[in-house]
Scaffold this active site. Structure first.
Site, PDB file in Angstrom:
ATOM      1  N   CYS A 116       8.761  -5.137 -11.672  1.00 12.76           N
ATOM      2  CA  CYS A 116       8.432  -6.492 -11.936  1.00 12.76           C
ATOM      3  C   CYS A 116       8.171  -7.259 -13.030  1.00 12.76           C
ATOM      4  O   CYS A 116       8.137  -8.260 -13.300  1.00 12.76           O
ATOM      5  CB  CYS A 116       7.230  -6.750 -10.567  1.00 12.76           C
ATOM      6  SG  CYS A 116       8.899  -6.339  -9.150  1.00 12.76           S
ATOM      7  N   HIS A 257       3.278 -13.043 -11.285  1.00 15.69           N
ATOM      8  CA  HIS A 257       4.407 -12.825 -10.537  1.00 15.69           C
ATOM      9  C   HIS A 257       4.136 -13.014  -9.025  1.00 15.69           C
ATOM     10  O   HIS A 257       3.232 -12.596  -8.962  1.00 15.69           O
ATOM     11  CB  HIS A 257       4.469 -10.983 -10.788  1.00 15.69           C
ATOM     12  CG  HIS A 257       5.675 -10.035  -9.934  1.00 15.69           C
ATOM     13  ND1 HIS A 257       6.319 -10.738  -9.118  1.00 15.69           N
ATOM     14  CD2 HIS A 257       5.732  -8.714  -9.291  1.00 15.69           C
ATOM     15  CE1 HIS A 257       7.194  -9.437  -8.999  1.00 15.69           C
ATOM     16  NE2 HIS A 257       6.180  -8.676  -8.569  1.00 15.69           N
ATOM     17  N   ASN A 287       9.485 -11.171  -2.804  1.00 16.21           N
ATOM     18  CA  ASN A 287       9.112 -10.525  -4.175  1.00 16.21           C
ATOM     19  C   ASN A 287      10.464 -10.453  -4.532  1.00 16.21           C
ATOM     20  O   ASN A 287      11.359  -9.310  -4.195  1.00 16.21           O
ATOM     21  CB  ASN A 287       8.281  -9.305  -4.250  1.00 16.21           C
ATOM     22  CG  ASN A 287       8.103  -8.598  -5.489  1.00 16.21           C
ATOM     23  OD1 ASN A 287       8.739  -8.608  -6.778  1.00 16.21           O
ATOM     24  ND2 ASN A 287       7.961  -7.837  -5.039  1.00 16.21           N
TER      25      ASN A 287
HETATM   26  N1  ACO Z   1       4.707  -5.168  10.358  1.00 18.35           N
HETATM   27  C1  ACO Z   1       3.573  -5.407  11.513  1.00 18.35           C
HETATM   28  N2  ACO Z   1       2.971  -3.776  10.767  1.00 18.35           N
HETATM   29  C2  ACO Z   1       3.202  -3.384   9.705  1.00 18.35           C
HETATM   30  C3  ACO Z   1       3.804  -3.765   9.010  1.00 18.35           C
HETATM   31  C4  ACO Z   1       5.072  -4.243   9.235  1.00 18.35           C
HETATM   32  N3  ACO Z   1       5.855  -5.200   8.956  1.00 18.35           N
HETATM   33  N4  ACO Z   1       4.222  -2.835   7.946  1.00 18.35           N
HETATM   34  C5  ACO Z   1       3.149  -1.427   8.516  1.00 18.35           C
HETATM   35  N5  ACO Z   1       2.568  -2.350   9.197  1.00 18.35           N
HETATM   36  C6  ACO Z   1       1.064  -1.579   9.955  1.00 18.35           C
HETATM   37  C7  ACO Z   1       0.820  -0.288   9.367  1.00 18.35           C
HETATM   38  O1  ACO Z   1       1.665   0.783   9.880  1.00 18.35           O
HETATM   39  C8  ACO Z   1      -0.958  -0.104   8.857  1.00 18.35           C
HETATM   40  O2  ACO Z   1      -0.459   0.167  10.970  1.00 18.35           O
HETATM   41  P1  ACO Z   1      -1.438   1.350  10.883  1.00 18.35           P
HETATM   42  O3  ACO Z   1      -2.865   1.040   9.978  1.00 18.35           O
HETATM   43  O4  ACO Z   1      -1.870   1.423  12.172  1.00 18.35           O
HETATM   44  O5  ACO Z   1      -1.174   2.531  10.565  1.00 18.35           O
HETATM   45  C9  ACO Z   1      -0.855  -1.566   9.285  1.00 18.35           C
HETATM   46  O6  ACO Z   1      -0.196  -2.490   9.538  1.00 18.35           O
HETATM   47  C10 ACO Z   1      -1.770  -1.843   8.355  1.00 18.35           C
HETATM   48  O7  ACO Z   1      -0.969  -1.865   7.037  1.00 18.35           O
HETATM   49  P2  ACO Z   1      -2.525  -1.686   5.478  1.00 18.35           P
HETATM   50  O8  ACO Z   1      -1.083  -1.028   4.695  1.00 18.35           O
HETATM   51  O9  ACO Z   1      -2.834  -1.545   5.409  1.00 18.35           O
HETATM   52  O10 ACO Z   1      -1.624  -3.323   5.598  1.00 18.35           O
HETATM   53  P3  ACO Z   1      -2.074  -4.431   4.102  1.00 18.35           P
HETATM   54  O11 ACO Z   1      -3.425  -5.154   4.282  1.00 18.35           O
HETATM   55  O12 ACO Z   1      -2.701  -3.044   2.870  1.00 18.35           O
HETATM   56  O13 ACO Z   1      -0.682  -4.741   3.678  1.00 18.35           O
HETATM   57  C11 ACO Z   1       0.774  -4.884   1.977  1.00 18.35           C
HETATM   58  C12 ACO Z   1      -0.064  -4.252   3.417  1.00 18.35           C
HETATM   59  C13 ACO Z   1       1.073  -6.306   2.212  1.00 18.35           C
HETATM   60  C14 ACO Z   1       1.918  -3.686   1.319  1.00 18.35           C
HETATM   61  C15 ACO Z   1       0.121  -4.907   0.763  1.00 18.35           C
HETATM   62  O14 ACO Z   1      -0.674  -2.831   0.969  1.00 18.35           O
HETATM   63  C16 ACO Z   1       0.227  -5.381  -0.743  1.00 18.35           C
HETATM   64  O15 ACO Z   1       1.066  -6.296  -1.053  1.00 18.35           O
HETATM   65  N6  ACO Z   1       0.997  -4.511  -1.655  1.00 18.35           N
HETATM   66  C17 ACO Z   1       1.353  -4.609  -2.983  1.00 18.35           C
HETATM   67  C18 ACO Z   1       3.039  -4.163  -2.570  1.00 18.35           C
HETATM   68  C19 ACO Z   1       2.782  -4.806  -4.401  1.00 18.35           C
HETATM   69  O16 ACO Z   1       2.742  -5.618  -4.563  1.00 18.35           O
HETATM   70  N7  ACO Z   1       3.716  -3.876  -4.440  1.00 18.35           N
HETATM   71  C20 ACO Z   1       4.975  -4.791  -5.847  1.00 18.35           C
HETATM   72  C21 ACO Z   1       5.963  -4.544  -5.555  1.00 18.35           C
HETATM   73  S1  ACO Z   1       5.917  -4.641  -7.306  1.00 18.35           S
HETATM   74  C22 ACO Z   1       7.681  -3.674  -8.274  1.00 18.35           C
HETATM   75  O17 ACO Z   1       7.748  -3.480  -9.234  1.00 18.35           O
HETATM   76  C23 ACO Z   1       8.579  -4.127  -6.723  1.00 18.35           C
END
Ligand code: ACO
Length: 331
Positions: A116, A257, A287
């Site tokens: 990214c 980003h 993203n």
């Molecule tokens: N729908 C419903 N529930 C979900 C989903 C979904 N799509 N995805 C995960 N959950 C559940 C999980 O299983 C978890 O359940 P549990 O507590 O029973 O285990 C719960 O939701 C909470 O999950 P968390 O991981 O705590 O959620 P969080 O608030 O951390 O948000 C997210 C998750 C959106 C992925 C966040 O961590 C994030 O944005 N991280 C950074 C991602 C990012 O920026 N990636 C960059 C990519 S860059 C590149 O180079 C490609």
């Protein structure tokens, strides 16, 4: 030899016409529109239809940027595509884009993968090549077909990504004081496992077993990526401001980003710069990795958010984990 200044002469972007909303995703995946929106800020994303590839999207954005710059493909002598989803593992998708666009064969063409942060890495590379005096006009493109590498059965990742492309034309200028003021790149190579495609590379070529296990899809430790992303974006922004003796409130617009609005909000708090100075369009795109910054830049500029003389800050992080920032005095 005096260094040449390098300016962005034109911008362009493209998103596939197919829009998939959170509501539509929730029909086939165990998720809810509210979960996706409240955790990420995403409402919908554009996804390619069968037959549309990274090279096709790159060509659309490049044509728009060339038209904006009032140049033709014949003027280009450097073409860099930032991508982690080239049409094929080899050759470089930049060569396919060169051929489809009609860029001359004397042009240097290559891909760059910094996930990214890729567009900012490519901007740094191409602007240095232009500043060297050896290249005149560069096309720098960020293009991604992430829908091809996400696991559509993994709700924790598939809801976050989209497809698209953005491009800029970089050129030499004799006008002092405008263009790319500086760039700052870096990486936390101890965190490669936080975001990766575990198999299918040369260390473990794809096998029937690895494909059956879904190991050629993107895997992410979301929470850990989130924490490191905030740190990396904050450091990348702070470092470049310090390096150029610029205070945060001198920045007219930050183009971050577009991964998660909560990451952008955290950076806004750390920099003590209000959210209205951050361009956010991830609600409509998700993203799009290396396409995210150039799509946002193009939209912001065409939407009148960037004016002559404005100081613009680009900042990104990505798998690796890489990070990068660029300071631009808009011409
Ligand atoms: N729908 C419903 N529930 C979900 C989903 C979904 N799509 N995805 C995960 N959950 C559940 C999980 O299983 C978890 O359940 P549990 O507590 O029973 O285990 C719960 O939701 C909470 O999950 P968390 O991981 O705590 O959620 P969080 O608030 O951390 O948000 C997210 C998750 C959106 C992925 C966040 O961590 C994030 O944005 N991280 C950074 C991602 C990012 O920026 N990636 C960059 C990519 S860059 C590149 O180079 C490609």
């Amino acid at each position: 030899m005096p260094m040449n200044q390098c300016v962005i002469l034109g911008t362009g972007s493209y998103a596939p016409p197919r829009v998939v909303t959170n509501e539509e995703l929730a029909k086939t995946i165990d998720t809810s529109p509210e979960w996706i929106y409240t955790r990420s800020g995403i409402r919908e994303r554009h996804l390619t239809s069968p037959g549309e590839n990274t090279s096709d999207m790159a060509v659309h954005a490049a044509r728009a940027a060339l038209a904006d710059a009032k140049l033709t493909p014949a003027d280009i002598d450097l073409l860099v595509v930032a991508t982690l989803t080239p049409d094929l593992p080899m050759p470089a998708v930049a060569c396919q884009v060169q051929h489809k666009l009609g860029v001359p064969t004397h042009a240097a063409c290559f891909d760059l993968n910094a996930a990214c942060s890729g567009f900012i890495y490519a901007l740094d590379t191409a602007s240095a090549m232009i500043q060297s005096g050896r290249y005149k006009h560069a096309l720098v493109i960020g293009a991604e077909k992430l829908s091809a590498i996400v696991d559509w059965s993994d709700r924790a990742t598939c809801v976050l990504f989209g497809d698209g492309s953005g491009a800029v034309v970089l050129s030499r200028t004799t006008k002092p004081g405008f263009g790319i003021v500086g760039t700052k790149l870096g990486a936390y190579g101890d965190s490669t496992d936080l975001l990766c495609i575990p198999k299918g590379g040369s260390s473990c070529p794809a096998t029937a077993a690895s494909i059956a296990a879904g190991d050629h899809f993107l895997k992410m430790k979301g929470k850990e990526v989130f924490k490191l992303a905030v740190r990396a974006m904050d450091e990348a922004a702070r470092d470049i401001l310090e390096q150029h003796h610029v205070k945060a409130d001198q920045i007219a617009l930050v183009i971050p980003h577009q991964a998660n609005v909560r990451i952008i909000e955290a950076v806004s708090q750390y920099l003590e710069l209000p959210m209205d100075r951050f361009y956010v369009n991830l609600d409509r795109y998700g993203n799009t990795s290396s396409a995210s910054v150039p799509i946002a830049l193009d939209e912001a500029r065409r939407g009148g958010r960037i004016k002559h003389g404005d100081l613009i800050l680009l900042v990104a992080f990505g798998a690796g984990l890489t990070y990068g920032s660029a300071l631009i005095r808009w011409n």
